[in-house]
Design a protein around this motif. Structure first.
Motif, PDB file in Angstrom:
ATOM      1  N   ARG A  51       0.949  -1.178   0.189  1.00  0.00           N
ATOM      2  CA  ARG A  51      -0.212  -0.110  -0.003  1.00  0.00           C
ATOM      3  C   ARG A  51       0.738   1.306   0.106  1.00  0.00           C
ATOM      4  O   ARG A  51       0.492   2.349  -0.788  1.00  0.00           O
ATOM      5  CB  ARG A  51      -0.919   0.072   1.229  1.00  0.00           C
ATOM      6  N   LEU A  52       1.991   1.279   0.543  1.00  0.00           N
ATOM      7  CA  LEU A  52       2.881   2.398   0.813  1.00  0.00           C
ATOM      8  C   LEU A  52       3.435   2.625  -0.554  1.00  0.00           C
ATOM      9  O   LEU A  52       3.611   3.854  -0.832  1.00  0.00           O
ATOM     10  CB  LEU A  52       3.720   2.299   2.009  1.00  0.00           C
ATOM     11  N   THR A  53       3.776   1.378  -1.054  1.00  0.00           N
ATOM     12  CA  THR A  53       4.799   1.627  -2.518  1.00  0.00           C
ATOM     13  C   THR A  53       3.474   2.382  -3.287  1.00  0.00           C
ATOM     14  O   THR A  53       4.192   3.200  -4.149  1.00  0.00           O
ATOM     15  CB  THR A  53       4.950   0.266  -3.039  1.00  0.00           C
ATOM     16  N   ALA A  54       2.230   1.989  -3.503  1.00  0.00           N
ATOM     17  CA  ALA A  54       1.347   2.635  -4.167  1.00  0.00           C
ATOM     18  C   ALA A  54       1.281   4.257  -3.743  1.00  0.00           C
ATOM     19  O   ALA A  54       0.901   5.010  -4.780  1.00  0.00           O
ATOM     20  CB  ALA A  54       0.132   1.918  -4.165  1.00  0.00           C
ATOM     21  N   CYS A  55       1.652   4.670  -2.693  1.00  0.00           N
ATOM     22  CA  CYS A  55       1.608   6.035  -2.511  1.00  0.00           C
ATOM     23  C   CYS A  55       2.732   6.740  -2.766  1.00  0.00           C
ATOM     24  O   CYS A  55       2.910   7.863  -3.034  1.00  0.00           O
ATOM     25  CB  CYS A  55       1.536   6.254  -0.954  1.00  0.00           C
ATOM     26  N   GLY A  56       4.005   6.039  -3.373  1.00  0.00           N
ATOM     27  CA  GLY A  56       5.298   6.506  -3.751  1.00  0.00           C
ATOM     28  C   GLY A  56       6.398   6.195  -3.063  1.00  0.00           C
ATOM     29  O   GLY A  56       7.578   6.868  -3.444  1.00  0.00           O
ATOM     30  N   TYR A  57       6.493   5.669  -1.916  1.00  0.00           N
ATOM     31  CA  TYR A  57       7.489   5.297  -1.031  1.00  0.00           C
ATOM     32  C   TYR A  57       8.351   4.104  -1.764  1.00  0.00           C
ATOM     33  O   TYR A  57       7.717   3.237  -2.605  1.00  0.00           O
ATOM     34  CB  TYR A  57       7.318   4.585   0.154  1.00  0.00           C
ATOM     35  N   SER A  58       9.740   4.228  -1.580  1.00  0.00           N
ATOM     36  CA  SER A  58      10.486   3.419  -2.412  1.00  0.00           C
ATOM     37  C   SER A  58      11.595   2.473  -1.780  1.00  0.00           C
ATOM     38  O   SER A  58      12.091   1.678  -2.343  1.00  0.00           O
ATOM     39  CB  SER A  58      11.253   4.228  -3.541  1.00  0.00           C
ATOM     40  N   ASP A  59      11.562   2.640  -0.306  1.00  0.00           N
ATOM     41  CA  ASP A  59      12.430   2.107   0.386  1.00  0.00           C
ATOM     42  C   ASP A  59      11.846   1.448   1.470  1.00  0.00           C
ATOM     43  O   ASP A  59      11.668   1.919   2.659  1.00  0.00           O
ATOM     44  CB  ASP A  59      13.641   2.680   0.699  1.00  0.00           C
TER      45      ASP A  59
ATOM     46  N   VAL B 286      -9.584   0.780  -0.786  1.00  0.00           N
ATOM     47  CA  VAL B 286      -8.544   0.267  -1.424  1.00  0.00           C
ATOM     48  C   VAL B 286      -8.685  -1.227  -1.388  1.00  0.00           C
ATOM     49  O   VAL B 286      -8.244  -1.906  -2.318  1.00  0.00           O
ATOM     50  CB  VAL B 286      -7.116   0.910  -0.984  1.00  0.00           C
ATOM     51  N   ASP B 287      -8.713  -1.768  -0.235  1.00  0.00           N
ATOM     52  CA  ASP B 287      -8.618  -3.225  -0.016  1.00  0.00           C
ATOM     53  C   ASP B 287      -9.947  -3.754  -0.854  1.00  0.00           C
ATOM     54  O   ASP B 287      -9.783  -5.070  -1.688  1.00  0.00           O
ATOM     55  CB  ASP B 287      -8.647  -3.476   1.265  1.00  0.00           C
ATOM     56  N   LEU B 288     -10.873  -3.173  -0.909  1.00  0.00           N
ATOM     57  CA  LEU B 288     -12.092  -3.650  -1.227  1.00  0.00           C
ATOM     58  C   LEU B 288     -12.009  -3.807  -2.938  1.00  0.00           C
ATOM     59  O   LEU B 288     -12.327  -4.621  -3.614  1.00  0.00           O
ATOM     60  CB  LEU B 288     -13.400  -2.832  -0.959  1.00  0.00           C
ATOM     61  N   GLN B 289     -11.318  -2.502  -3.146  1.00  0.00           N
ATOM     62  CA  GLN B 289     -11.170  -2.361  -4.936  1.00  0.00           C
ATOM     63  C   GLN B 289     -10.270  -3.391  -5.298  1.00  0.00           C
ATOM     64  O   GLN B 289     -10.628  -4.211  -6.364  1.00  0.00           O
ATOM     65  CB  GLN B 289     -10.655  -1.065  -5.146  1.00  0.00           C
ATOM     66  N   GLU B 290      -9.389  -3.710  -4.446  1.00  0.00           N
ATOM     67  CA  GLU B 290      -8.271  -4.895  -4.753  1.00  0.00           C
ATOM     68  C   GLU B 290      -9.005  -6.016  -5.065  1.00  0.00           C
ATOM     69  O   GLU B 290      -8.641  -7.193  -5.791  1.00  0.00           O
ATOM     70  CB  GLU B 290      -7.286  -4.903  -4.123  1.00  0.00           C
ATOM     71  N   ALA B 291     -10.419  -6.321  -4.268  1.00  0.00           N
ATOM     72  CA  ALA B 291     -11.047  -7.475  -4.299  1.00  0.00           C
ATOM     73  C   ALA B 291     -12.137  -7.503  -5.308  1.00  0.00           C
ATOM     74  O   ALA B 291     -12.801  -8.484  -5.249  1.00  0.00           O
ATOM     75  CB  ALA B 291     -11.465  -7.755  -2.798  1.00  0.00           C
ATOM     76  N   GLY B 292     -12.104  -6.531  -5.952  1.00  0.00           N
ATOM     77  CA  GLY B 292     -13.126  -6.554  -7.022  1.00  0.00           C
ATOM     78  C   GLY B 292     -14.626  -5.981  -6.533  1.00  0.00           C
ATOM     79  O   GLY B 292     -15.539  -6.223  -7.202  1.00  0.00           O
ATOM     80  N   ILE B 293     -14.426  -5.431  -5.221  1.00  0.00           N
ATOM     81  CA  ILE B 293     -15.698  -4.908  -4.657  1.00  0.00           C
ATOM     82  C   ILE B 293     -15.686  -3.373  -4.902  1.00  0.00           C
ATOM     83  O   ILE B 293     -14.962  -2.491  -4.381  1.00  0.00           O
ATOM     84  CB  ILE B 293     -15.806  -5.154  -3.317  1.00  0.00           C
ATOM     85  N   ALA B 294     -16.716  -2.795  -5.231  1.00  0.00           N
ATOM     86  CA  ALA B 294     -16.919  -1.265  -5.316  1.00  0.00           C
ATOM     87  C   ALA B 294     -17.666  -0.722  -4.134  1.00  0.00           C
ATOM     88  O   ALA B 294     -18.582  -1.354  -3.468  1.00  0.00           O
ATOM     89  CB  ALA B 294     -18.050  -0.880  -6.582  1.00  0.00           C
ATOM     90  N   ALA B 295     -17.103   0.450  -3.599  1.00  0.00           N
ATOM     91  CA  ALA B 295     -17.331   0.954  -2.370  1.00  0.00           C
ATOM     92  C   ALA B 295     -17.878   2.499  -2.540  1.00  0.00           C
ATOM     93  O   ALA B 295     -17.651   2.811  -3.580  1.00  0.00           O
ATOM     94  CB  ALA B 295     -16.172   1.450  -1.477  1.00  0.00           C
ATOM     95  N   ALA B 296     -18.784   2.632  -1.611  1.00  0.00           N
ATOM     96  CA  ALA B 296     -19.407   3.854  -1.717  1.00  0.00           C
ATOM     97  C   ALA B 296     -19.383   4.353  -0.439  1.00  0.00           C
ATOM     98  O   ALA B 296     -19.496   3.765   0.716  1.00  0.00           O
ATOM     99  CB  ALA B 296     -21.088   4.025  -2.022  1.00  0.00           C
ATOM    100  N   TRP B 297     -19.143   5.942  -0.240  1.00  0.00           N
ATOM    101  CA  TRP B 297     -18.751   6.418   1.123  1.00  0.00           C
ATOM    102  C   TRP B 297     -19.967   7.441   1.538  1.00  0.00           C
ATOM    103  O   TRP B 297     -20.712   8.177   0.981  1.00  0.00           O
ATOM    104  CB  TRP B 297     -17.816   7.583   0.917  1.00  0.00           C
ATOM    105  N   LEU B 298     -20.385   6.693   2.952  1.00  0.00           N
ATOM    106  CA  LEU B 298     -21.501   7.442   3.741  1.00  0.00           C
ATOM    107  C   LEU B 298     -20.737   8.268   4.668  1.00  0.00           C
ATOM    108  O   LEU B 298     -20.654   7.837   5.702  1.00  0.00           O
ATOM    109  CB  LEU B 298     -22.453   6.475   4.124  1.00  0.00           C
ATOM    110  N   PRO B 299     -20.872   9.671   4.575  1.00  0.00           N
ATOM    111  CA  PRO B 299     -20.383  10.412   5.676  1.00  0.00           C
ATOM    112  C   PRO B 299     -21.007  10.042   7.001  1.00  0.00           C
ATOM    113  O   PRO B 299     -22.380   9.740   6.870  1.00  0.00           O
ATOM    114  CB  PRO B 299     -20.564  11.856   5.314  1.00  0.00           C
ATOM    115  N   ALA B 300     -20.303  10.082   8.098  1.00  0.00           N
ATOM    116  CA  ALA B 300     -21.029   9.936   9.439  1.00  0.00           C
ATOM    117  C   ALA B 300     -21.870  11.099   9.818  1.00  0.00           C
ATOM    118  O   ALA B 300     -21.184  12.014  10.722  1.00  0.00           O
ATOM    119  CB  ALA B 300     -19.687   9.512  10.575  1.00  0.00           C
TER     120      ALA B 300
END
Length: 529
Positions: free
Chosen positions: A79-87, A442-456
């Motif tokens: 996940r951090l590699t996807a953010c741009g971290y390299s080491d 992010v984890d749901l998308q990797e598993a092929g699951i679409a998410a929608a955001w409901l603010p609290a």
């Protein structure tokens, strides 16, 4: 991921090499509070990407991860590699392997800062006053000035009646406006030990003549002595400085910086250092909210000087990073710098009064990117989807769940997903703040699951017809993994928890191995007057 797995011994050695490294503990708060390596920084997987971008703002900074030996660190590295971290590397076997190798495990939070406080008490012996003596002073009407070194939110939870909220750093800066003369004894308290000790030593560092005392064991010591605490108090406004008092703060800042050999820099130099490659810079604004509003500093992290000392690992995730500390006169910055340098950071002081017409430094754009939350869904549409069988997952803090809940919503942490979904489910609604929802999506998308955001928003959900349960409920320690349970109720009348906490603080130094002890520097503070 470049580094891969490191043995605990190799990981420990890297921490003490002297170069920059971010040691991120990706377990949740409860596990972190029960035990972690001394210099591990809390970065829970449930909020990983956004927390890491704030704690480690340089893409090529070396990052070392530790988990419970359950594979979370490897997933976090992806996940951090996807953010741009390299080491990125991780401790093979996680904390269980670290402990099995005989390496130190420390309970609690803010442990490096707390340990420094205990070392300061041992090295400098600030004067202490116990609860019974202070109570006697108060009963006799003996003159003294009494200050609480914590920020207003903590002060409101519980205080000793009569203590004025003036956090560490602010007290030294505003001393001439807060204390009428140079003879009145000054007493400083906090909830336990560290901020009282630091507060007393900051006043000694600027050379004041008043007798200064730290209240022994703070509000907890007061309560253990059978004395009452006041709850719900509002902090008074910070005392304003006239020009003569502001000049006194400037003079003290310059003297302190010279005596302690703290580098002072100008705005142009700060700009250069913030953009310099190969180092991780942080810019902290230690001014009050009113001062920041009058002269904004976009991009700088606002924090009280005392809190930056007290909870450094909540703001800085990189050992030996470069910290630029900024305020108006330079005194709050210099005082914070004394202690932060002893924690191993490079510290530079920027006094804005030196160039009142100059532009405030800004942080250059960074390549790192935390994930954005998925598309938002409004409450009525979400309720209709829930009724049609779309699962709803509540990602709010467990403390928020205890106050209200949505019908049909299941409380989870990120690492519960996507395993919590039934086989074949391809949609989910995520309730919570943007950071937690973005991370889980992010984890749901990797598993092929679409998410929608409901603010609290409980009111919006109720108005949409969604049943809202507002009965107060308690989560168990096993369920609420997102909060620290380490002697958690010490401020709520649990005397044994207070005793355990104070014993923990005082025992921290004895836990240090040779390399850990050597990682703490000396704080140059003058002798008591």
């Amino acid at each position: 991921m470049s580094g891969g797995a490191l043995t605990p011994a190799a990981a420990k050695a890297r921490l003490h090499e002297g170069g920059e490294i971010a040691f991120l503990d990706v377990r949740e708060a409860a596990a972190f509070g029960e035990g972690h390596p001394l210099f591990a920084v809390p970065c829970p997987f449930s909020r990983l990407e956004a927390a890491a971008v704030a704690l480690v703002p340089r893409a090529d900074c070396p990052i070392l991860l530790i988990d419970d030996g359950d594979g979370t660190a490897e997933k976090a590295a992806r996940r951090l590699t996807a953010c741009g971290y390299s080491d990125l590397s991780y401790v093979a076997g996680g904390l269980p392997a670290w402990a099995a190798a005989g390496l130190g495990v420390f309970a609690g939070v803010n442990v490096p800062s707390k340990t420094l406080g205990e070392l300061l008490e041992h090295d400098h012996r600030p004067a202490m006053i116990d609860a019974a003596t202070l109570a006697s002073w108060r009963g006799e009407g003996r003159p003294h000035a009494f200050f609480d070194a914590r920020p207003p939110a903590e002060y409101a939870k519980m205080r000793i009646e009569g203590a004025r909220c003036l956090p560490n750093g602010e007290l030294a800066h505003r001393l001439d406006a807060a204390v009428a003369d140079m003879a009145t004894p000054i007493v400083i308290t906090c909830a336990g030990r560290t901020r009282g000790i630091v507060g007393a030593l900051t006043l000694r560092a600027i050379g004041i003549r008043n007798p200064v005392y730290a209240l022994e064991n703070g509000t907890q010591g007061w309560a253990l002595a059978g004395l009452p605490l006041d709850r719900g108090a509002r902090a008074d406004p910070l005392p304003a400085l006239d020009e003569a008092q502001a000049q006194a703060s400037r003079d003290r800042a310059r003297h302190l910086a010279r005596a302690a050999q703290l580098p002072r820099i100008a705005v142009a130099e700060a700009e250069r250092l913030l953009a310099a490659p190969g180092r991780t810079p942080f810019l902290f604004d230690l001014r009050s909210a009113e001062e920041r509003d009058a002269r904004p500093a976009s991009g700088a992290v606002p924090v009280l000087a005392g809190q930056l000392i007290q909870a450094t690992d909540q703001y800085v995730g990189v050992r030996h990073a470069r910290l630029i500390l900024m305020d108006d006169t330079g005194l709050r910055a210099a005082l914070a710098g004394l202690f932060l340098r002893a924690l191993g950071f490079e510290v530079l002081v920027l006094a804005l009064d030196e160039a009142p017409d100059a532009a405030i430094p800004h942080i250059p754009p960074r390549a790192l990117r935390a994930p954005a939350p998925p598309p938002m869904v409004e409450a009525r549409a979400a309720w209709n989807l829930a009724q049609s069988g779309v699962p709803v997952f509540d990602l709010r803090a467990s403390t928020e769940w205890e106050t209200w809940r949505l019908d049909a919503a299941r409380w989870v942490l990120r690492d519960d997903l996507p395993g919590a979904l039934a086989k074949g489910v391809r949609r989910a609604i995520l309730l919570g703040d943007a950071v937690a929802v973005a991370a889980a999506a992010v984890d749901l998308q990797e598993a092929g699951i679409a998410a929608a955001w409901l603010p609290a928003d409980a009111e919006a959900c109720a108005q949409a017809g969604w049943p809202v349960d507002r009965a107060r409920r308690r989560m168990s320690r096993e369920e609420a993994r997102d909060r620290v349970w380490f002697v958690h109720d010490r401020h709520d009348g649990n005397r044994e928890a207070s005793r355990q906490y104070l014993a923990w603080e005082m025992g921290l130094v004895n836990q240090l191995d040779e390399a850990e002890r050597a990682a703490f520097g000396w704080v140059p503070i003058g002798a008591a007057p």
